[in-house]
Design a protein around this motif. Structure first.
Motif, short mmCIF file in Angstrom:
data_model
loop_
_atom_site.label_atom_id
_atom_site.label_comp_id
_atom_site.label_asym_id
_atom_site.label_seq_id
_atom_site.Cartn_x
_atom_site.Cartn_y
_atom_site.Cartn_z
N PRO A 3 0.82 -1.21 0.00
CA PRO A 3 0.00 0.00 0.00
C PRO A 3 0.85 1.26 0.00
O PRO A 3 1.99 1.27 0.47
CB PRO A 3 -0.79 -0.10 1.30
N SER A 7 -0.31 8.09 1.65
CA SER A 7 -1.69 8.56 1.46
C SER A 7 -2.22 9.23 2.72
O SER A 7 -1.96 8.78 3.84
CB SER A 7 -2.60 7.38 1.11
N GLU A 12 -8.80 4.55 3.58
CA GLU A 12 -8.42 3.84 2.36
C GLU A 12 -7.15 3.03 2.59
O GLU A 12 -7.04 1.89 2.14
CB GLU A 12 -8.22 4.83 1.22
N LEU A 13 -6.21 3.59 3.30
CA LEU A 13 -4.95 2.90 3.58
C LEU A 13 -5.18 1.64 4.41
O LEU A 13 -4.63 0.57 4.11
CB LEU A 13 -3.98 3.85 4.29
N ASN A 16 -6.59 -0.92 2.17
CA ASN A 16 -5.57 -1.50 1.29
C ASN A 16 -4.69 -2.50 2.02
O ASN A 16 -4.32 -3.52 1.47
CB ASN A 16 -4.73 -0.40 0.65
N GLU A 19 -6.85 -5.60 2.31
CA GLU A 19 -7.19 -6.33 1.09
C GLU A 19 -5.96 -6.84 0.34
O GLU A 19 -6.08 -7.64 -0.56
CB GLU A 19 -8.07 -5.49 0.17
N ASN A 20 -4.79 -6.42 0.73
CA ASN A 20 -3.60 -6.87 0.05
C ASN A 20 -3.01 -8.15 0.62
O ASN A 20 -1.83 -8.44 0.44
CB ASN A 20 -2.54 -5.75 0.03
N TRP A 44 -10.57 -11.41 1.19
CA TRP A 44 -9.96 -10.28 1.87
C TRP A 44 -10.12 -10.47 3.38
O TRP A 44 -10.83 -11.35 3.83
CB TRP A 44 -10.58 -8.96 1.42
#
Length: 138
Positions: A3, A7, A12-13, A16, A19-20, A44
């Motif tokens: 990620p 940011s 959102e971070l 990420n 989900e990564n 996820w």
């Protein structure tokens, strides 16, 4: 894919990071997440548990990265307080106090209590992101 930790959108971070597929690194850092079989089934990580100054369960942020559901447990005035709120970095709702007999009662926190709780939550989430930045190599 690592990620982008530069940011400014922390929701959102966090999404990420979840989900990564960083499950091993998240567990290694001491955080709670679902079992590997649950993660494989969903594709996820759908929640993150942080056991710090405030015990948090952070649900995977909404798809538009504007808010995320946070469940919390803490002690206020000698009583366990459980509650939830949608975090948009400034909104808190739905507090409950667990009484000694385990009954739940809705309470309204003062503005200063709410501000203090929000600061604690933000601190825990920032510490999580700092640890993940360190663990993921950026």
């Amino acid at each position: 894919v690592v990620p982008d930790f530069s940011s400014n959108n922390k929701i959102e971070l966090i999404a990420n990071v979840l989900e990564n597929r960083n499950a091993d690194k998240i567990r290694e850092a001491g955080y709670g997440i679902p079992s590997d079989s649950s993660i494989r089934r969903l594709g996820w990580i759908d929640y993150l548990e942080i056991d710090g100054e405030v015990k948090l369960t952070v649900n995977d942020p909404s798809s538009n990265f504007e808010k995320m559901l946070v469940l919390f447990s803490t002690v206020e005035d000698g009583k366990e307080v459980n509650g939830s709120f949608f975090l948009e970095w400034n909104v808190i709702t739905d507090y409950e106090v667990v009484e000694k007999d385990k009954t739940r009662k809705k309470v309204k926190l003062t503005d200063s209590q709410e501000k203090e709780l929000l600061q604690k939550v933000q601190k825990e989430l920032n510490q999580f992101l700092d640890k993940m930045k360190e663990k993921l190599g950026r």
